[in-house]
Design a protein around this motif. Structure first.
Motif, PDB file in Angstrom:
ATOM      1  N   SER A   1       0.595  -7.069  30.429  1.00  0.00           N
ATOM      2  CA  SER A   1      -0.150  -8.311  30.178  1.00  0.00           C
ATOM      3  C   SER A   1      -0.257  -9.154  31.446  1.00  0.00           C
ATOM      4  CB  SER A   1       0.578  -9.158  29.140  1.00  0.00           C
ATOM      5  OG  SER A   1       0.477  -8.561  27.908  1.00  0.00           O
ATOM      6  N   PHE A   2      -1.344  -9.876  31.532  1.00  0.00           N
ATOM      7  CA  PHE A   2      -1.527 -10.814  32.647  1.00  0.00           C
ATOM      8  C   PHE A   2      -2.536 -11.842  32.183  1.00  0.00           C
ATOM      9  CE2 PHE A   2      -4.938  -7.788  32.939  1.00  0.00           C
ATOM     10  CZ  PHE A   2      -6.027  -8.546  33.307  1.00  0.00           C
TER      11      PHE A   2
ATOM     12  N   LYS B   1      -2.878 -12.094  41.800  1.00  0.00           N
ATOM     13  CA  LYS B   1      -3.632 -11.317  42.790  1.00  0.00           C
ATOM     14  C   LYS B   1      -5.112 -11.595  42.583  1.00  0.00           C
ATOM     15  CE  LYS B   1      -0.950  -7.860  44.646  1.00  0.00           C
ATOM     16  NZ  LYS B   1      -0.590  -8.176  46.009  1.00  0.00           N
ATOM     17  N   PHE B   2      -5.890 -11.339  43.644  1.00  0.00           N
ATOM     18  CA  PHE B   2      -7.330 -11.424  43.478  1.00  0.00           C
ATOM     19  C   PHE B   2      -7.840 -10.147  42.827  1.00  0.00           C
ATOM     20  CE2 PHE B   2      -6.732 -14.148  47.288  1.00  0.00           C
ATOM     21  CZ  PHE B   2      -7.147 -15.329  46.704  1.00  0.00           C
ATOM     22  N   LEU B   3      -8.896 -10.306  42.058  1.00  0.00           N
ATOM     23  CA  LEU B   3      -9.618  -9.164  41.506  1.00  0.00           C
ATOM     24  C   LEU B   3     -11.019  -9.258  42.095  1.00  0.00           C
ATOM     25  CD1 LEU B   3     -10.060  -6.877  39.351  1.00  0.00           C
ATOM     26  CD2 LEU B   3     -10.650  -8.680  37.727  1.00  0.00           C
ATOM     27  N   ALA B   4     -11.426  -8.214  42.832  1.00  0.00           N
ATOM     28  CA  ALA B   4     -12.797  -8.228  43.387  1.00  0.00           C
ATOM     29  C   ALA B   4     -13.597  -7.189  42.606  1.00  0.00           C
ATOM     30  CB  ALA B   4     -12.776  -7.972  44.878  1.00  0.00           C
ATOM     31  N   GLY B   5     -13.710  -5.967  43.132  1.00  0.00           N
ATOM     32  CA  GLY B   5     -14.414  -4.921  42.388  1.00  0.00           C
ATOM     33  C   GLY B   5     -13.515  -4.226  41.376  1.00  0.00           C
ATOM     34  N   GLY B   6     -12.219  -4.383  41.540  1.00  0.00           N
ATOM     35  CA  GLY B   6     -11.259  -3.797  40.595  1.00  0.00           C
ATOM     36  C   GLY B   6     -11.064  -2.298  40.737  1.00  0.00           C
ATOM     37  N   GLN B   7     -11.697  -1.665  41.725  1.00  0.00           N
ATOM     38  CA  GLN B   7     -11.660  -0.195  41.788  1.00  0.00           C
ATOM     39  C   GLN B   7     -10.371   0.343  42.402  1.00  0.00           C
ATOM     40  OE1 GLN B   7     -14.396   1.571  40.162  1.00  0.00           O
ATOM     41  NE2 GLN B   7     -14.310  -0.566  39.528  1.00  0.00           N
ATOM     42  N   THR B   8      -9.523  -0.547  42.883  1.00  0.00           N
ATOM     43  CA  THR B   8      -8.196  -0.137  43.334  1.00  0.00           C
ATOM     44  C   THR B   8      -7.143  -0.784  42.450  1.00  0.00           C
ATOM     45  OG1 THR B   8      -8.824   0.294  45.604  1.00  0.00           O
ATOM     46  CG2 THR B   8      -6.548  -0.339  45.232  1.00  0.00           C
TER      47      THR B   8
ATOM     48  N   MET C   1      -3.033  -0.906  37.992  1.00  0.00           N
ATOM     49  CA  MET C   1      -2.475  -1.612  36.829  1.00  0.00           C
ATOM     50  C   MET C   1      -2.429  -0.700  35.609  1.00  0.00           C
ATOM     51  SD  MET C   1      -4.227  -5.346  37.394  1.00  0.00           S
ATOM     52  CE  MET C   1      -3.589  -6.122  35.900  1.00  0.00           C
ATOM     53  N   LYS C   2      -3.437   0.174  35.482  1.00  0.00           N
ATOM     54  CA  LYS C   2      -3.439   1.118  34.352  1.00  0.00           C
ATOM     55  C   LYS C   2      -2.257   2.069  34.438  1.00  0.00           C
ATOM     56  CE  LYS C   2      -7.397   3.161  33.896  1.00  0.00           C
ATOM     57  NZ  LYS C   2      -8.814   3.617  34.065  1.00  0.00           N
ATOM     58  N   GLN C   3      -1.904   2.452  35.658  1.00  0.00           N
ATOM     59  CA  GLN C   3      -0.754   3.341  35.847  1.00  0.00           C
ATOM     60  C   GLN C   3       0.555   2.554  35.803  1.00  0.00           C
ATOM     61  OE1 GLN C   3      -1.098   6.704  36.455  1.00  0.00           O
ATOM     62  NE2 GLN C   3      -3.314   6.679  36.515  1.00  0.00           N
ATOM     63  N   ARG C   4       0.441   1.247  35.640  1.00  0.00           N
ATOM     64  CA  ARG C   4       1.592   0.333  35.678  1.00  0.00           C
ATOM     65  C   ARG C   4       2.333   0.411  37.000  1.00  0.00           C
ATOM     66  NH1 ARG C   4       3.593  -0.989  29.558  1.00  0.00           N
ATOM     67  NH2 ARG C   4       1.507  -1.531  28.860  1.00  0.00           N
ATOM     68  N   LEU C   5       1.576   0.627  38.059  1.00  0.00           N
ATOM     69  CA  LEU C   5       2.147   0.596  39.406  1.00  0.00           C
ATOM     70  C   LEU C   5       2.030  -0.814  39.982  1.00  0.00           C
ATOM     71  CD1 LEU C   5       0.541   3.894  40.777  1.00  0.00           C
ATOM     72  CD2 LEU C   5       2.933   3.535  40.121  1.00  0.00           C
ATOM     73  N   ALA C   6       1.214  -1.629  39.342  1.00  0.00           N
ATOM     74  CA  ALA C   6       1.065  -3.022  39.784  1.00  0.00           C
ATOM     75  C   ALA C   6       1.206  -3.909  38.559  1.00  0.00           C
ATOM     76  CB  ALA C   6      -0.310  -3.233  40.417  1.00  0.00           C
ATOM     77  N   GLN C   7       1.865  -5.031  38.734  1.00  0.00           N
ATOM     78  CA  GLN C   7       2.085  -5.930  37.610  1.00  0.00           C
ATOM     79  C   GLN C   7       1.895  -7.383  38.041  1.00  0.00           C
ATOM     80  OE1 GLN C   7       6.018  -5.638  35.888  1.00  0.00           O
ATOM     81  NE2 GLN C   7       5.442  -6.796  34.062  1.00  0.00           N
ATOM     82  N   PRO C   8       0.658  -7.754  38.372  1.00  0.00           N
ATOM     83  CA  PRO C   8       0.442  -9.156  38.720  1.00  0.00           C
ATOM     84  C   PRO C   8       0.565 -10.037  37.472  1.00  0.00           C
ATOM     85  CG  PRO C   8      -1.641  -7.961  38.688  1.00  0.00           C
ATOM     86  CD  PRO C   8      -0.574  -6.957  38.414  1.00  0.00           C
ATOM     87  N   SER C   9       1.037 -11.265  37.646  1.00  0.00           N
ATOM     88  CA  SER C   9       1.161 -12.169  36.492  1.00  0.00           C
ATOM     89  C   SER C   9      -0.215 -12.672  36.082  1.00  0.00           C
ATOM     90  CB  SER C   9       2.055 -13.351  36.857  1.00  0.00           C
ATOM     91  OG  SER C   9       1.429 -14.082  37.903  1.00  0.00           O
TER      92      SER C   9
END
Ligand SMILES: Cc1cc2nc3c(=O)[nH]c(=O)nc-3n(C[C@H](O)[C@H](O)[C@H](O)COP(=O)(O)OP(=O)(O)OC[C@H]3O[C@@H](n4cnc5c(N)ncnc54)[C@H](O)[C@@H]3O)c2cc1C
Ligand code: FES
Ligand code: FES
Lengths: 268, 157
Positions: free
Chosen positions: A5-6, A28-35, A40-48
């Protein structure tokens, strides 16, 4: 493939985005979201929280200003790849943008996201470094040589937004990319640019971070021809070795890609 | 939670969704538009391709909240008045599918390829299909279907 969740925020202006991120240390910033979305889907990133700057008109533009092409950080790869202005001024740059990922990735992905992320195999960093571009943020200008500092790291401070990149128009330039047959990322890619007073050669997809091949630069400054660098071997010592390619193979490909890039630049 | 509104296949929809809801889940689970598929978790297969404001995107790599206010077209929105879209017809006529799992994404991508004028040769079509994976057909008939559809449509989707 469900992210943690974020909180999602979509500011209406750049100033509002900067103010929002300043208040939220784990955002974190979200620009194109392609990275960031795949991570985040792999749960390798967890920005609040994500501050979506992808729709900000202020960041999406292409301008030819005298001796430079200035591209807004929010400009999509597709728009760079299909811009007549970019194709006229720096065709190597539109060709590079057209080689990133696939059409759907290019519909969304942005220049700013690519360089802020600084993936060791990303394409744009090679263009920024070889063209001696200047990265501008809301508070300063950063020279390409100082921007890319290591694997997935840059000179950007937390919450600092890249607003645009200014690419000086070279006399000649070309990008040669050996695509990883599965992921299609560079393995490696070499961008060669000849300006009035110097030649710069940048390599991506070979080491932990994009880097310049100085020995090739001085040889090409004397004679801008593929033969001039045929015997210049890049040491495999600092190069990546993985299931896709050994360091020795990458070193070999760097020389081949560099020669192809010089040849393509001369053929324009 | 995010309150979102968008136009999907010509109809206005609104909902309250969790901020982390991906567009593909919004389409499949909230709107029950299950034609859009999920074939991977790495953003590589293209089974989820839809059009957002006229551009082909991977709906698994976009949050529903990002599409707030947008115009979205899914595979369910292509047929008109009970008549298949020319690209759908061409896939049928050319046997451009076997199991059909990749087909919605292939067709949405194909419509976009033709609209962008990038179906000029078989090699170019293959290049443009970079982001769509098919485990069955070997692509041959998919390429033929797109070539055929582009001819039928005179290049304009
Ligand atoms: C299937 C697939 C294939 C791909 N193939 C390639 C390829 O061949 N070559 C290649 O180079 N790339 C490739 N990519 C990556 C793609 O180019 C991304 O678009 C790019 O790396 C990130 O840009 P984005 O706008 O999507 O950034 P996002 O994912 O939105 O953000 C990435 C990071 O950058 C930060 N950020 C974004 N914008 C800014 C800004 N203006 N200022 C400061 N920080 C910012 C974000 O906070 C985040 O941490 C691929 C991606 C996918 C999914
Ligand atoms: S499900 Fe979207 S690319 Fe595979
Ligand atoms: S038809 Fe089965 S995956 Fe393409």
């Amino acid at each position: 493939m469900i992210p943690y969740s974020f909180n999602y925020h979509r500011p209406k202006t750049l100033a509002e985005a900067a103010a929002l991120i300043a208040k939220m240390p784990d955002a974190k910033f979200l620009a194109g979201g392609q990275t960031i979305i795949p991570a985040m889907k792999q749960r390798l990133a967890q920005p609040s929280a994500l501050v979506d700057i992808g729709a900000l008109k202020e960041l999406a533009f292409i301008r030819v200003a005298g001796d430079a092409v200035v591209i807004g950080a929010g400009t999509r790869h597709h728009d760079v790849a299909t811009s007549a202005d970019v194709a006229r001024a720096i065709p190597a740059l539109s060709e590079l943008a057209a080689m990133i990922g696939d059409p759907a990735v290019r519909s969304m992905g942005t220049l700013g996201g690519s360089i802020a992320n600084n993936d060791p195999a990303a394409d744009y960093p090679a263009a920024v470094l070889a063209l001696n571009a200047t990265v501008r943020t809301m508070k300063r200008s950063i020279a390409a040589d100082d921007f890319f500092t290591g694997m997935f790291s840059t000179a950007l401070e937390d919450g600092e937004i890249v607003t645009e990149v200014s690419f000086p128009i070279p006399q000649l330039a070309a990008y040669a990319k050996f695509r990883n047959p599965a992921s299609r990322y560079a393995m490696p890619g070499v961008f060669v640019a000849k300006a009035a007073d110097s030649v710069r050669v940048a390599a991506t997809g070979a080491a932990s971070c994009v880097f310049r091949i100085r020995e090739m630069e001085s040889a090409l400054a004397r004679n801008f021809a593929p033969e001039a660098i045929a015997d210049i071997a890049v040491s495999p010592e600092a190069l990546n070795s993985d299931i896709h390619a050994s360091a020795e193979y990458r070193a070999h490909l760097l020389n081949v890609m560099a020669r192809r890039a010089v040849q393509a630049a001369n053929a324009r | 939670m995010a309150a979102i509104s968008m136009t999907v296949n010509g109809k206005p929809v609104s909902a309250d969704v969790e901020d982390r809801t991906l567009l593909v889940y919004f389409l499949r689970e909230h709107l029950r538009l299950t034609g859009t598929h999920i074939g991977c978790d790495t953003s590589q297969c293209g089974a989820c391709v839809v059009h957002v404001n006229g551009r082909a995107v991977k709906s698994c790599t976009m949050f529903a909240a990002q599409a707030d206010g947008a115009n979205v077209t899914t595979i369910e929105g292509l047929a008109r008045d009970g008549k298949l879209h020319p690209v759908q017809e061409a896939f049928r006529d050319n046997h451009g599918l076997q199991c059909g799992f990749c087909t919605p994404g292939m067709i949405m991508t194909a419509v976009d390829i033709i609209r962008r004028g990038r179906a000029n040769s078989r090699a170019q079509i293959r290049e443009e299909l970079e982001g769509n994976i098919c485990r069955c057909t070997g692509y041959h008939n998919i390429v033929s279907a797109i070539e055929d559809a582009a001819k039928r449509m005179g290049g304009a989707a």
